[in-house]
Scaffold this motif. Structure first.
Motif, PDB file in Angstrom:
ATOM      1  N   LYS A  53      16.344 -89.844 -63.981  1.00  0.00           N
ATOM      2  CA  LYS A  53      16.392 -91.215 -63.477  1.00  0.00           C
ATOM      3  C   LYS A  53      16.640 -91.170 -61.980  1.00  0.00           C
ATOM      4  CE  LYS A  53      18.370 -95.664 -64.474  1.00  0.00           C
ATOM      5  NZ  LYS A  53      19.060 -96.470 -65.432  1.00  0.00           N
ATOM      6  N   GLU A  54      16.155 -92.200 -61.293  1.00  0.00           N
ATOM      7  CA  GLU A  54      16.441 -92.315 -59.867  1.00  0.00           C
ATOM      8  C   GLU A  54      16.873 -93.740 -59.558  1.00  0.00           C
ATOM      9  OE1 GLU A  54      13.003 -92.803 -57.077  1.00  0.00           O
ATOM     10  OE2 GLU A  54      11.934 -91.966 -58.804  1.00  0.00           O
ATOM     11  N   ILE A  55      17.644 -93.855 -58.512  1.00  0.00           N
ATOM     12  CA  ILE A  55      18.119 -95.154 -58.057  1.00  0.00           C
ATOM     13  C   ILE A  55      18.256 -95.086 -56.542  1.00  0.00           C
ATOM     14  CG2 ILE A  55      20.547 -94.530 -58.378  1.00  0.00           C
ATOM     15  CD1 ILE A  55      21.052 -97.468 -59.171  1.00  0.00           C
ATOM     16  N   SER A  56      18.023 -96.222 -55.885  1.00  0.00           N
ATOM     17  CA  SER A  56      18.202 -96.245 -54.433  1.00  0.00           C
ATOM     18  C   SER A  56      18.704 -97.619 -53.997  1.00  0.00           C
ATOM     19  CB  SER A  56      16.904 -95.900 -53.703  1.00  0.00           C
ATOM     20  OG  SER A  56      15.946 -96.910 -53.897  1.00  0.00           O
ATOM     21  N   HIS A  57      19.268 -97.631 -52.812  1.00  0.00           N
ATOM     22  CA  HIS A  57      19.758 -98.879 -52.238  1.00  0.00           C
ATOM     23  C   HIS A  57      19.440 -98.874 -50.752  1.00  0.00           C
ATOM     24  CE1 HIS A  57      22.190-102.440 -51.710  1.00  0.00           C
ATOM     25  NE2 HIS A  57      22.688-101.874 -50.630  1.00  0.00           N
ATOM     26  N   HIS A  58      18.852 -99.978 -50.280  1.00  0.00           N
ATOM     27  CA  HIS A  58      18.539-100.139 -48.864  1.00  0.00           C
ATOM     28  C   HIS A  58      19.616-101.018 -48.248  1.00  0.00           C
ATOM     29  CE1 HIS A  58      15.512-101.608 -45.607  1.00  0.00           C
ATOM     30  NE2 HIS A  58      16.239-100.588 -45.171  1.00  0.00           N
ATOM     31  N   PHE A  59      20.344-100.487 -47.294  1.00  0.00           N
ATOM     32  CA  PHE A  59      21.427-101.214 -46.641  1.00  0.00           C
ATOM     33  C   PHE A  59      20.877-102.090 -45.519  1.00  0.00           C
ATOM     34  CE2 PHE A  59      23.411 -97.523 -48.532  1.00  0.00           C
ATOM     35  CZ  PHE A  59      24.532 -98.068 -49.139  1.00  0.00           C
ATOM     36  N   GLU A  60      21.586-103.155 -45.215  1.00  0.00           N
ATOM     37  CA  GLU A  60      21.245-104.024 -44.091  1.00  0.00           C
ATOM     38  C   GLU A  60      22.237-103.789 -42.970  1.00  0.00           C
ATOM     39  OE1 GLU A  60      18.607-105.841 -43.615  1.00  0.00           O
ATOM     40  OE2 GLU A  60      17.816-105.354 -45.591  1.00  0.00           O
ATOM     41  N   PRO A  61      21.839-103.585 -41.769  1.00  0.00           N
ATOM     42  CA  PRO A  61      20.468-103.726 -41.300  1.00  0.00           C
ATOM     43  C   PRO A  61      19.627-102.478 -41.526  1.00  0.00           C
ATOM     44  CG  PRO A  61      21.878-103.301 -39.422  1.00  0.00           C
ATOM     45  CD  PRO A  61      22.766-103.374 -40.642  1.00  0.00           C
ATOM     46  N   PHE A  62      20.242-101.322 -41.762  1.00  0.00           N
ATOM     47  CA  PHE A  62      19.448-100.124 -41.986  1.00  0.00           C
ATOM     48  C   PHE A  62      20.255 -99.060 -42.704  1.00  0.00           C
ATOM     49  CE2 PHE A  62      21.773 -99.153 -38.253  1.00  0.00           C
ATOM     50  CZ  PHE A  62      21.415-100.044 -37.260  1.00  0.00           C
ATOM     51  N   GLY A  63      19.519 -98.108 -43.265  1.00  0.00           N
ATOM     52  CA  GLY A  63      20.114 -97.000 -44.016  1.00  0.00           C
ATOM     53  C   GLY A  63      19.731 -97.086 -45.481  1.00  0.00           C
ATOM     54  N   VAL A  64      19.575 -95.921 -46.089  1.00  0.00           N
ATOM     55  CA  VAL A  64      19.192 -95.839 -47.497  1.00  0.00           C
ATOM     56  C   VAL A  64      20.027 -94.762 -48.175  1.00  0.00           C
ATOM     57  CG1 VAL A  64      17.295 -95.306 -49.106  1.00  0.00           C
ATOM     58  CG2 VAL A  64      16.812 -96.550 -46.980  1.00  0.00           C
ATOM     59  N   THR A  65      20.449 -95.054 -49.397  1.00  0.00           N
ATOM     60  CA  THR A  65      21.043 -94.046 -50.268  1.00  0.00           C
ATOM     61  C   THR A  65      20.157 -93.961 -51.496  1.00  0.00           C
ATOM     62  OG1 THR A  65      23.332 -94.256 -49.541  1.00  0.00           O
ATOM     63  CG2 THR A  65      22.991 -93.489 -51.783  1.00  0.00           C
ATOM     64  N   ALA A  66      19.744 -92.748 -51.844  1.00  0.00           N
ATOM     65  CA  ALA A  66      18.902 -92.524 -53.017  1.00  0.00           C
ATOM     66  C   ALA A  66      19.492 -91.387 -53.832  1.00  0.00           C
ATOM     67  CB  ALA A  66      17.473 -92.193 -52.592  1.00  0.00           C
ATOM     68  N   LEU A  67      19.509 -91.585 -55.142  1.00  0.00           N
ATOM     69  CA  LEU A  67      20.085 -90.589 -56.046  1.00  0.00           C
ATOM     70  C   LEU A  67      19.097 -90.251 -57.146  1.00  0.00           C
ATOM     71  CD1 LEU A  67      23.522 -92.355 -56.553  1.00  0.00           C
ATOM     72  CD2 LEU A  67      23.053 -90.447 -55.013  1.00  0.00           C
ATOM     73  N   ALA A  68      19.031 -88.980 -57.484  1.00  0.00           N
ATOM     74  CA  ALA A  68      18.224 -88.522 -58.608  1.00  0.00           C
ATOM     75  C   ALA A  68      19.159 -87.866 -59.614  1.00  0.00           C
ATOM     76  CB  ALA A  68      17.163 -87.527 -58.155  1.00  0.00           C
ATOM     77  N   LEU A  69      19.154 -88.391 -60.812  1.00  0.00           N
ATOM     78  CA  LEU A  69      19.886 -87.760 -61.907  1.00  0.00           C
ATOM     79  C   LEU A  69      18.955 -86.737 -62.516  1.00  0.00           C
ATOM     80  CD1 LEU A  69      22.319 -87.648 -63.825  1.00  0.00           C
ATOM     81  CD2 LEU A  69      21.186 -89.434 -65.173  1.00  0.00           C
ATOM     82  N   LEU A  70      19.391 -85.497 -62.554  1.00  0.00           N
ATOM     83  CA  LEU A  70      18.581 -84.405 -63.088  1.00  0.00           C
ATOM     84  C   LEU A  70      19.197 -83.895 -64.376  1.00  0.00           C
ATOM     85  CD1 LEU A  70      18.254 -82.313 -59.783  1.00  0.00           C
ATOM     86  CD2 LEU A  70      16.710 -84.118 -60.613  1.00  0.00           C
ATOM     87  N   ALA A  71      18.392 -83.344 -65.243  1.00  0.00           N
ATOM     88  CA  ALA A  71      18.934 -82.668 -66.428  1.00  0.00           C
ATOM     89  C   ALA A  71      19.833 -81.525 -65.966  1.00  0.00           C
ATOM     90  CB  ALA A  71      17.799 -82.146 -67.306  1.00  0.00           C
ATOM     91  N   GLU A  72      19.532 -80.979 -64.787  1.00  0.00           N
ATOM     92  CA  GLU A  72      20.286 -79.852 -64.236  1.00  0.00           C
ATOM     93  C   GLU A  72      21.407 -80.278 -63.291  1.00  0.00           C
ATOM     94  OE1 GLU A  72      16.200 -78.779 -65.409  1.00  0.00           O
ATOM     95  OE2 GLU A  72      16.969 -80.284 -64.035  1.00  0.00           O
ATOM     96  N   SER A  73      21.584 -81.537 -62.993  1.00  0.00           N
ATOM     97  CA  SER A  73      22.667 -82.132 -62.209  1.00  0.00           C
ATOM     98  C   SER A  73      22.163 -83.290 -61.365  1.00  0.00           C
ATOM     99  CB  SER A  73      23.445 -81.123 -61.377  1.00  0.00           C
ATOM    100  OG  SER A  73      24.673 -81.722 -60.986  1.00  0.00           O
ATOM    101  N   HIS A  74      22.061 -83.136 -59.999  1.00  0.00           N
ATOM    102  CA  HIS A  74      21.707 -84.291 -59.172  1.00  0.00           C
ATOM    103  C   HIS A  74      21.181 -83.896 -57.792  1.00  0.00           C
ATOM    104  CE1 HIS A  74      25.734 -83.391 -57.577  1.00  0.00           C
ATOM    105  NE2 HIS A  74      25.278 -83.913 -56.458  1.00  0.00           N
ATOM    106  N   ILE A  75      20.533 -84.882 -57.149  1.00  0.00           N
ATOM    107  CA  ILE A  75      20.157 -84.816 -55.741  1.00  0.00           C
ATOM    108  C   ILE A  75      20.545 -86.162 -55.134  1.00  0.00           C
ATOM    109  CG2 ILE A  75      18.290 -84.627 -54.037  1.00  0.00           C
ATOM    110  CD1 ILE A  75      16.658 -83.086 -56.119  1.00  0.00           C
ATOM    111  N   SER A  76      21.186 -86.129 -53.974  1.00  0.00           N
ATOM    112  CA  SER A  76      21.474 -87.377 -53.267  1.00  0.00           C
ATOM    113  C   SER A  76      20.989 -87.263 -51.827  1.00  0.00           C
ATOM    114  CB  SER A  76      22.968 -87.705 -53.298  1.00  0.00           C
ATOM    115  OG  SER A  76      23.709 -86.757 -52.575  1.00  0.00           O
ATOM    116  N   ILE A  77      20.495 -88.398 -51.321  1.00  0.00           N
ATOM    117  CA  ILE A  77      20.034 -88.500 -49.939  1.00  0.00           C
ATOM    118  C   ILE A  77      20.679 -89.740 -49.346  1.00  0.00           C
ATOM    119  CG2 ILE A  77      18.048 -88.887 -48.420  1.00  0.00           C
ATOM    120  CD1 ILE A  77      16.295 -87.464 -50.492  1.00  0.00           C
ATOM    121  N   HIS A  78      21.342 -89.572 -48.206  1.00  0.00           N
ATOM    122  CA  HIS A  78      21.973 -90.686 -47.497  1.00  0.00           C
ATOM    123  C   HIS A  78      21.461 -90.658 -46.065  1.00  0.00           C
ATOM    124  CE1 HIS A  78      24.814 -90.819 -50.859  1.00  0.00           C
ATOM    125  NE2 HIS A  78      24.895 -89.509 -50.721  1.00  0.00           N
ATOM    126  N   THR A  79      20.914 -91.792 -45.590  1.00  0.00           N
ATOM    127  CA  THR A  79      20.332 -91.812 -44.245  1.00  0.00           C
ATOM    128  C   THR A  79      21.106 -92.725 -43.295  1.00  0.00           C
ATOM    129  OG1 THR A  79      18.793 -93.676 -44.519  1.00  0.00           O
ATOM    130  CG2 THR A  79      18.043 -91.507 -45.295  1.00  0.00           C
TER     131      THR A  79
END
Length: 144
Positions: A53-79
């Protein structure tokens, strides 16, 4: 006092944890949720992991957090587009995963001019490996 588990469990890591810092990335990429979600999905594929599964959120005025739930754990990206900076966290377990390949892909995809990658073994380690890891982390944090 020991900081590693004690017992009859074999001394083996269960996974790899990559902490990736990306610098001087183009602002337009860092504030584009669709682009970041696509990069997240491709990073999961490159890591040879199973995306649940993946989920993301776009912040105002800018920035994004995106998460990937993996069978093997996770990946997160914060900008932080205002700084051209991205913080990435990739934790995968299992012998088949290759999180460093996902990191290499993200460095290229986000056109980072500089990056720092710290890869940590996770799980029960031998006392010698655990001591070296603790010493290297202490030195890295003490030098600031």
């Amino acid at each position: 006092m020991q900081s590693y588990p004690v017992g009859d469990t074999p001394l083996v890591p269960v996974g790899s944890h990559c902490i990736l810092e990306l610098y001087d990335c183009p602002t337009n990429l860092l504030n584009n949720p669709e682009f970041i979600e696509q990069a997240l999905v491709e990073a999961a594929y490159r890591a040879k992991s199973t995306l649940l599964k993946e989920i993301s959120h776009h912040f105002e005025p800018f920035g994004v957090t995106a998460l990937a739930l993996l069978a093997e754990s996770h990946i997160s990206i914060h900008t932080w587009p205002e700084y051209g900076y991205i913080a990435v966290d990739i934790f995968t377990c299992g012998q088949h995963t290759e999180p460093q390949k996902a990191c290499k892909y993200l460095v290229q995809t986000f056109q980072a001019s500089k990056h720092v990658l710290l890869t940590l073994p996770r799980g029960k380690l031998s006392p010698q490996v655990q001591k070296k890891l603790e010493e290297s982390l202490f030195l890295a944090t003490s030098e600031r």
